[in-house]
Design a protein around this motif. Structure first.
Motif, PDB file in Angstrom:
ATOM      1  N   ALA A  21       0.709  -1.215   0.025  1.00 44.78           N
ATOM      2  CA  ALA A  21      -0.191  -0.015  -0.003  1.00 44.78           C
ATOM      3  C   ALA A  21       0.608   1.187   0.095  1.00 44.78           C
ATOM      4  O   ALA A  21       0.452   2.277  -0.564  1.00 44.78           O
ATOM      5  N   ALA A  22       2.208   1.141   0.691  1.00 45.72           N
ATOM      6  CA  ALA A  22       2.970   2.530   0.779  1.00 45.72           C
ATOM      7  C   ALA A  22       3.820   2.527  -0.664  1.00 45.72           C
ATOM      8  O   ALA A  22       3.988   3.733  -0.779  1.00 45.72           O
ATOM      9  N   THR A  23       4.171   1.674  -1.335  1.00 43.88           N
ATOM     10  CA  THR A  23       4.836   1.658  -2.448  1.00 43.88           C
ATOM     11  C   THR A  23       4.169   1.453  -3.758  1.00 43.88           C
ATOM     12  O   THR A  23       4.679   2.162  -4.790  1.00 43.88           O
ATOM     13  N   ARG A  24       3.078   0.779  -3.885  1.00 44.83           N
ATOM     14  CA  ARG A  24       2.203   0.506  -4.857  1.00 44.83           C
ATOM     15  C   ARG A  24       0.677   0.345  -4.914  1.00 44.83           C
ATOM     16  O   ARG A  24       0.189  -0.721  -5.005  1.00 44.83           O
ATOM     17  N   PRO A  25       0.164   1.408  -4.424  1.00 41.65           N
ATOM     18  CA  PRO A  25      -1.248   1.561  -4.214  1.00 41.65           C
ATOM     19  C   PRO A  25      -2.052   1.219  -5.249  1.00 41.65           C
ATOM     20  O   PRO A  25      -3.141   0.894  -5.233  1.00 41.65           O
ATOM     21  N   ASP A  26      -1.596   1.264  -6.495  1.00 40.79           N
ATOM     22  CA  ASP A  26      -2.272   0.927  -7.772  1.00 40.79           C
ATOM     23  C   ASP A  26      -2.337  -0.969  -7.855  1.00 40.79           C
ATOM     24  O   ASP A  26      -3.355  -1.300  -8.760  1.00 40.79           O
ATOM     25  N   LEU A  27      -1.672  -1.651  -7.023  1.00 43.83           N
ATOM     26  CA  LEU A  27      -1.894  -3.149  -6.901  1.00 43.83           C
ATOM     27  C   LEU A  27      -2.950  -3.443  -6.077  1.00 43.83           C
ATOM     28  O   LEU A  27      -3.166  -2.963  -4.771  1.00 43.83           O
ATOM     29  N   GLU A  28      -3.904  -4.340  -6.556  1.00 42.17           N
ATOM     30  CA  GLU A  28      -4.763  -4.977  -5.670  1.00 42.17           C
ATOM     31  C   GLU A  28      -4.167  -6.299  -5.355  1.00 42.17           C
ATOM     32  O   GLU A  28      -4.196  -7.176  -5.801  1.00 42.17           O
ATOM     33  N   VAL A  29      -4.001  -6.568  -4.002  1.00 49.52           N
ATOM     34  CA  VAL A  29      -3.427  -7.693  -3.401  1.00 49.52           C
ATOM     35  C   VAL A  29      -4.475  -8.611  -2.769  1.00 49.52           C
ATOM     36  O   VAL A  29      -5.341  -8.218  -2.071  1.00 49.52           O
ATOM     37  N   VAL A  30      -4.830  -9.723  -3.559  1.00 48.59           N
ATOM     38  CA  VAL A  30      -5.801 -10.798  -2.829  1.00 48.59           C
ATOM     39  C   VAL A  30      -5.186 -11.628  -2.162  1.00 48.59           C
ATOM     40  O   VAL A  30      -4.024 -12.187  -2.358  1.00 48.59           O
TER      41      VAL A  30
END
Length: 196
Positions: A21-30
């Motif tokens: 979240a701090a480095t790549r907020p465009d990633l949706e981690v599931v």
């Protein structure tokens, strides 16, 4: 971009989620709800790839997996890949720390050097795969201090602290995530993610 984090370890999920979240907020981690593969590799790289391959195959998504542990110089790099099971067949953070401290009981400070290691594997459904490594140097304390973090955090004193030294078990979560071996590995992974 959706990416699955190949672990059932709640501590790793929380820590990794904050780093992403701090480095790549465009990633949706599931999260990963599939079967856990047998981690029979002898290196962090091998085990991270085993987990990421299994998650990518099960979900059809790009998969990230971390394999990590602590390496103690005077023990030839052990516990290493056996960090989670150092005291036996069951994962037990307290027993692992106590055994490690007992093994180093007579070792003086200059010889208590250690480092955390995190290897993150990225595996795509098309079979492409990469690994990156992050290390956090320091040394082992003589006793566990602090109740933050998990694993060996209460006995690990990172290098480069100004003023009174603290174990990672005394760090706030955000402080740990900004410096940790996982954060360092993820920083190395960001350029690869940008290419996808």
């Amino acid at each position: 971009m959706r990416i699955v984090l190949a672990t059932h370890n709640a501590h790793k999920i929380a820590e990794f989620g904050q780093i992403v979240a701090a480095t790549r907020p465009d990633l949706e981690v599931v999260g990963y709800d599939g079967p856990e593969p047998v981690e029979d590799g002898v290196t962090f790289e091998e085990n991270a790839l085993i987990k990421a391959r299994a998650a990518a195959a099960h979900t059809g998504l790009a998969a990230l997996a971390d394999d990590s542990g602590i390496a103690v110089d005077v023990l030839g790099g052990s516990p290493g890949v056996f960090s989670a099971y150092w005291a036996g067949q069951k994962k037990d953070d307290v027993a692992n720390r106590e055994l490690l401290l007992d093994q180093l009981r007579d070792i003086a400070d200059p010889h208590r050097a250690a480092h955390y290691v995190s290897v993150i594997a990225l595996v795509l459904p098309d079979g492409r795969e990469w690994t990156v490594r992050g290390e956090w140097p320091g040394r082992l304390a003589h006793a566990a201090v602090g109740d933050g973090g998990f694993g060996y955090d209460p006995v690990f004193l990172p290098e480069g602290q100004a003023g009174a030294e603290r174990t990672v078990g005394e760090f706030a979560a955000e402080e740990k995530q900004s410096q940790s071996h996982r954060a360092r590995a993820f920083v190395a992974l960001v350029p690869l993610l940008a290419e996808l």
